[in-house]
Design a protein around this motif. Structure first.
Motif, PDB file in Angstrom:
ATOM      1  N   ALA A 192       0.838  -1.197   0.000  1.00 53.34           N
ATOM      2  CA  ALA A 192       0.000   0.000   0.000  1.00 53.34           C
ATOM      3  C   ALA A 192       0.877   1.252   0.000  1.00 53.34           C
ATOM      4  O   ALA A 192       0.579   2.239  -0.692  1.00 53.34           O
ATOM      5  N   ASP A 193       1.983   1.216   0.771  1.00 49.73           N
ATOM      6  CA  ASP A 193       2.940   2.327   0.756  1.00 49.73           C
ATOM      7  C   ASP A 193       3.542   2.490  -0.638  1.00 49.73           C
ATOM      8  O   ASP A 193       3.682   3.614  -1.147  1.00 49.73           O
ATOM      9  N   PHE A 194       3.933   1.369  -1.249  1.00 50.35           N
ATOM     10  CA  PHE A 194       4.474   1.418  -2.606  1.00 50.35           C
ATOM     11  C   PHE A 194       3.480   2.081  -3.564  1.00 50.35           C
ATOM     12  O   PHE A 194       3.847   2.943  -4.366  1.00 50.35           O
ATOM     13  N   ARG A 195       2.225   1.659  -3.467  1.00 46.36           N
ATOM     14  CA  ARG A 195       1.206   2.173  -4.388  1.00 46.36           C
ATOM     15  C   ARG A 195       1.008   3.676  -4.207  1.00 46.36           C
ATOM     16  O   ARG A 195       0.874   4.421  -5.196  1.00 46.36           O
ATOM     17  N   ARG A 196       1.000   4.126  -2.964  1.00 47.38           N
ATOM     18  CA  ARG A 196       0.817   5.563  -2.697  1.00 47.38           C
ATOM     19  C   ARG A 196       1.964   6.386  -3.253  1.00 47.38           C
ATOM     20  O   ARG A 196       1.796   7.567  -3.581  1.00 47.38           O
ATOM     21  N   LYS A 197       3.140   5.780  -3.354  1.00 51.01           N
ATOM     22  CA  LYS A 197       4.314   6.490  -3.867  1.00 51.01           C
ATOM     23  C   LYS A 197       4.496   6.289  -5.373  1.00 51.01           C
ATOM     24  O   LYS A 197       5.551   6.598  -5.926  1.00 51.01           O
ATOM     25  N   GLY A 198       3.476   5.758  -6.007  1.00 51.52           N
ATOM     26  CA  GLY A 198       3.486   5.675  -7.471  1.00 51.52           C
ATOM     27  C   GLY A 198       4.155   4.449  -8.050  1.00 51.52           C
ATOM     28  O   GLY A 198       4.455   4.417  -9.262  1.00 51.52           O
ATOM     29  N   VAL A 199       4.402   3.431  -7.244  1.00 51.26           N
ATOM     30  CA  VAL A 199       5.052   2.217  -7.761  1.00 51.26           C
ATOM     31  C   VAL A 199       4.086   1.473  -8.686  1.00 51.26           C
ATOM     32  O   VAL A 199       2.944   1.189  -8.322  1.00 51.26           O
ATOM     33  N   ARG A 200       4.551   1.166  -9.868  1.00 57.09           N
ATOM     34  CA  ARG A 200       3.771   0.381 -10.827  1.00 57.09           C
ATOM     35  C   ARG A 200       4.388  -1.006 -11.055  1.00 57.09           C
ATOM     36  O   ARG A 200       3.670  -1.967 -11.267  1.00 57.09           O
ATOM     37  N   ARG A 201       5.721  -1.069 -11.015  1.00 58.47           N
ATOM     38  CA  ARG A 201       6.412  -2.336 -11.241  1.00 58.47           C
ATOM     39  C   ARG A 201       7.384  -2.583 -10.081  1.00 58.47           C
ATOM     40  O   ARG A 201       8.130  -1.687  -9.686  1.00 58.47           O
ATOM     41  N   CYS A 202       7.349  -3.810  -9.573  1.00 61.07           N
ATOM     42  CA  CYS A 202       8.181  -4.155  -8.416  1.00 61.07           C
ATOM     43  C   CYS A 202       8.988  -5.411  -8.724  1.00 61.07           C
ATOM     44  O   CYS A 202       8.543  -6.284  -9.480  1.00 61.07           O
ATOM     45  N   ALA A 203      10.169  -5.512  -8.161  1.00 55.23           N
ATOM     46  CA  ALA A 203      10.988  -6.723  -8.271  1.00 55.23           C
ATOM     47  C   ALA A 203      10.985  -7.455  -6.932  1.00 55.23           C
ATOM     48  O   ALA A 203      10.833  -6.843  -5.865  1.00 55.23           O
ATOM     49  N   TYR A 204      11.157  -8.760  -6.994  1.00 53.00           N
ATOM     50  CA  TYR A 204      11.280  -9.603  -5.798  1.00 53.00           C
ATOM     51  C   TYR A 204      12.585 -10.378  -5.931  1.00 53.00           C
ATOM     52  O   TYR A 204      12.818 -11.065  -6.924  1.00 53.00           O
ATOM     53  N   ALA A 205      13.444 -10.272  -4.928  1.00 55.80           N
ATOM     54  CA  ALA A 205      14.741 -10.947  -4.973  1.00 55.80           C
ATOM     55  C   ALA A 205      14.974 -11.727  -3.689  1.00 55.80           C
ATOM     56  O   ALA A 205      14.754 -11.214  -2.593  1.00 55.80           O
ATOM     57  N   GLY A 206      15.415 -12.965  -3.840  1.00 58.57           N
ATOM     58  CA  GLY A 206      15.703 -13.772  -2.666  1.00 58.57           C
ATOM     59  C   GLY A 206      15.760 -15.245  -2.990  1.00 58.57           C
ATOM     60  O   GLY A 206      15.806 -15.646  -4.153  1.00 58.57           O
ATOM     61  N   PHE A 207      15.748 -16.058  -1.950  1.00 59.82           N
ATOM     62  CA  PHE A 207      15.870 -17.504  -2.082  1.00 59.82           C
ATOM     63  C   PHE A 207      14.479 -18.134  -2.109  1.00 59.82           C
ATOM     64  O   PHE A 207      13.753 -18.101  -1.126  1.00 59.82           O
ATOM     65  N   PHE A 208      14.088 -18.682  -3.252  1.00 55.82           N
ATOM     66  CA  PHE A 208      12.815 -19.385  -3.368  1.00 55.82           C
ATOM     67  C   PHE A 208      12.879 -20.270  -4.599  1.00 55.82           C
ATOM     68  O   PHE A 208      13.581 -19.983  -5.557  1.00 55.82           O
ATOM     69  N   GLY A 209      12.146 -21.355  -4.569  1.00 52.23           N
ATOM     70  CA  GLY A 209      12.198 -22.305  -5.664  1.00 52.23           C
ATOM     71  C   GLY A 209      11.074 -22.107  -6.656  1.00 52.23           C
ATOM     72  O   GLY A 209      10.293 -21.157  -6.579  1.00 52.23           O
ATOM     73  N   GLN A 210      10.974 -23.035  -7.578  1.00 49.82           N
ATOM     74  CA  GLN A 210       9.948 -22.964  -8.613  1.00 49.82           C
ATOM     75  C   GLN A 210       8.595 -23.436  -8.098  1.00 49.82           C
ATOM     76  O   GLN A 210       7.572 -23.163  -8.686  1.00 49.82           O
ATOM     77  N   LYS A 211       8.594 -24.185  -7.014  1.00 50.89           N
ATOM     78  CA  LYS A 211       7.347 -24.743  -6.490  1.00 50.89           C
ATOM     79  C   LYS A 211       7.496 -24.937  -4.990  1.00 50.89           C
ATOM     80  O   LYS A 211       8.562 -24.720  -4.417  1.00 50.89           O
ATOM     81  N   GLY A 212       6.403 -25.379  -4.352  1.00 56.86           N
ATOM     82  CA  GLY A 212       6.435 -25.606  -2.921  1.00 56.86           C
ATOM     83  C   GLY A 212       7.133 -26.913  -2.583  1.00 56.86           C
ATOM     84  O   GLY A 212       7.745 -27.556  -3.411  1.00 56.86           O
ATOM     85  N   GLY A 213       7.015 -27.318  -1.331  1.00 54.38           N
ATOM     86  CA  GLY A 213       7.640 -28.553  -0.885  1.00 54.38           C
ATOM     87  C   GLY A 213       8.733 -28.279   0.120  1.00 54.38           C
ATOM     88  O   GLY A 213       9.134 -27.148   0.365  1.00 54.38           O
ATOM     89  N   ARG A 214       9.254 -29.361   0.729  1.00 51.02           N
ATOM     90  CA  ARG A 214      10.246 -29.233   1.777  1.00 51.02           C
ATOM     91  C   ARG A 214      11.501 -28.510   1.307  1.00 51.02           C
ATOM     92  O   ARG A 214      12.129 -27.777   2.055  1.00 51.02           O
ATOM     93  N   GLU A 215      11.875 -28.720   0.009  1.00 47.83           N
ATOM     94  CA  GLU A 215      13.120 -28.129  -0.474  1.00 47.83           C
ATOM     95  C   GLU A 215      13.054 -26.613  -0.559  1.00 47.83           C
ATOM     96  O   GLU A 215      14.074 -25.940  -0.587  1.00 47.83           O
ATOM     97  N   ASN A 216      11.857 -26.053  -0.577  1.00 55.91           N
ATOM     98  CA  ASN A 216      11.698 -24.602  -0.668  1.00 55.91           C
ATOM     99  C   ASN A 216      11.025 -24.014   0.575  1.00 55.91           C
ATOM    100  O   ASN A 216      11.298 -22.902   0.975  1.00 55.91           O
TER     101      ASN A 216
END
Length: 358
Positions: A192-216
């Protein structure tokens, strides 16, 4: 064929069982070696070896020729705090706050002992033989290994109560109460803060896999939740803006390089799944003449100490980690003291607003 147990090991187990059953209490001197040898119908040397082993494990305190006394190690209930990797837990960037909450409760519990154990101590590089503590009355699962490492421990522990901290028990051979984090409220506030400041496109960076499960595990669920909530907030999260990387300091600069190479330009904001990525990302942006927060907003997650010490100070999501540790430890104490069964709980994360999104 079952493994043959030596007479020394049989005597050691019987003395340990007598201590745990309260027949010998903390501070009490054991009978002499001669008396124990007669009681167990074995040689004095066999008893001496069994006592030496119990002394080495900390269950007995020995002064040769004077006394052999029972310590608190087996005389009181014992809680194992399990972590996969062998590092100084109190100063660990992520798990340290959970551990501090646990320690704040257990260090004052005189009727219970506790100790941090690692995979190396328990498995000793083999899943075929699990080396659990002599006495074990509860397990606080603080850092979760893969099932092939955890399942042998859970099977060996049998009916010993377990409480899982931060991550769930999906994929393991046994279920247990889970003390988890609810990110949804904090993420909604941030977006909501992002939206109020005019954010239209956001990136997500970090450790996550392609799907769920114990490995992720929780990392994938965190990513999936952020993606869903971003869509609800009207903020785009294009596939080229999802950067998979390990949560370590030196990978932060790579995030900005990968965003440049995506061919989509720079996003209006970046969410980092770990605060450890922020210093490198902010440095890489500064090297390119991109200002934070004037030109791009940056937010992290986990509320690590590092986030408040570099410029600009980092907006982040606090996991309520200390309180989760407190709750897990208190529930385990209640289970040991009164038999009250632990229950699963969820603690809400909290948005910490700082300069990087101002």
């Amino acid at each position: 064929m079952p493994e043959r147990i030596s007479k020394t090991e049989q005597v050691r187990q019987q003395i340990a069982a007598a201590i745990m059953e309260g027949r010998y209490v903390c501070g009490e001197a054991l009978p002499s070696i001669e008396q124990l040898a007669k009681q167990f119908s074995v040689s004095k040397n066999t008893v001496a070896l069994a006592l030496a082993d119990l002394n080495l494990s900390g269950a007995l305190e020995m002064a040769h020729g004077k006394y052999t006394r029972v310590t608190a190690k087996l005389a009181v209930p014992h809680i194992m705090i399990y972590a996969s990797r062998p590092y100084n837990m109190e100063s660990a960037p992520f798990w340290g706050t959970f551990y501090s909450g646990i320690h704040s409760i257990l260090r004052n519990a005189e009727d219970v002992s506790s100790k941090l154990y690692t995979e190396v101590q328990i498995l000793q590089n083999s899943v075929k033989k699990v080396h659990l503590p002599e006495r074990l009355d509860g397990i606080l699962l603080l850092e979760h290994p893969m099932p092939e490492k955890m399942d042998p421990i859970l099977n060996a522990a049998g009916s010993v109560p377990v409480i899982s901290i931060y991550e769930g028990m999906d994929g393991y051979c046994h279920s247990a109460p889970e003390i988890l984090v609810d990110y949804s409220g904090a993420m909604r506030e941030l977006l909501a803060d992002f939206r109020r400041k005019g954010v239209r496109r956001c990136a997500y960076a970090g450790f996550f896999g392609q799907k769920g499960g114990r490995e992720n595990g929780v990392n994938y669920e965190k990513f999936r939740l952020f993606r869903t909530l971003a869509e609800e907030a009207g903020i785009e999260l294009p596939e080229p803006f999802t950067i998979r990387t390990m949560p370590q300091l030196h990978y932060g600069m790579d995030i900005i390089r990968k965003l440049e190479e995506s061919g989509c330009g720079m996003p209006d904001a970046i969410f980092l799944s770990s605060d450890l990525l922020a210093p490198g990302a902010c440095r890489a942006l500064r090297d390119r003449g991109i200002r934070v927060p004037e030109d791009i907003l940056i937010a992290g997650c986990d509320n690590m100490e590092i986030g408040s010490y570099f410029y600009p100070s980092l907006t982040t999501i606090d996991l309520n980690a200390f309180q989760i540790g407190v709750d897990a430890a208190q529930q385990m104490l209640d289970r040991i003291r009164s038999g009250k069964e632990p229950e699963s709980r969820t603690f809400p994360a909290k948005l910490i607003r700082r300069e990087s999104t101002a």
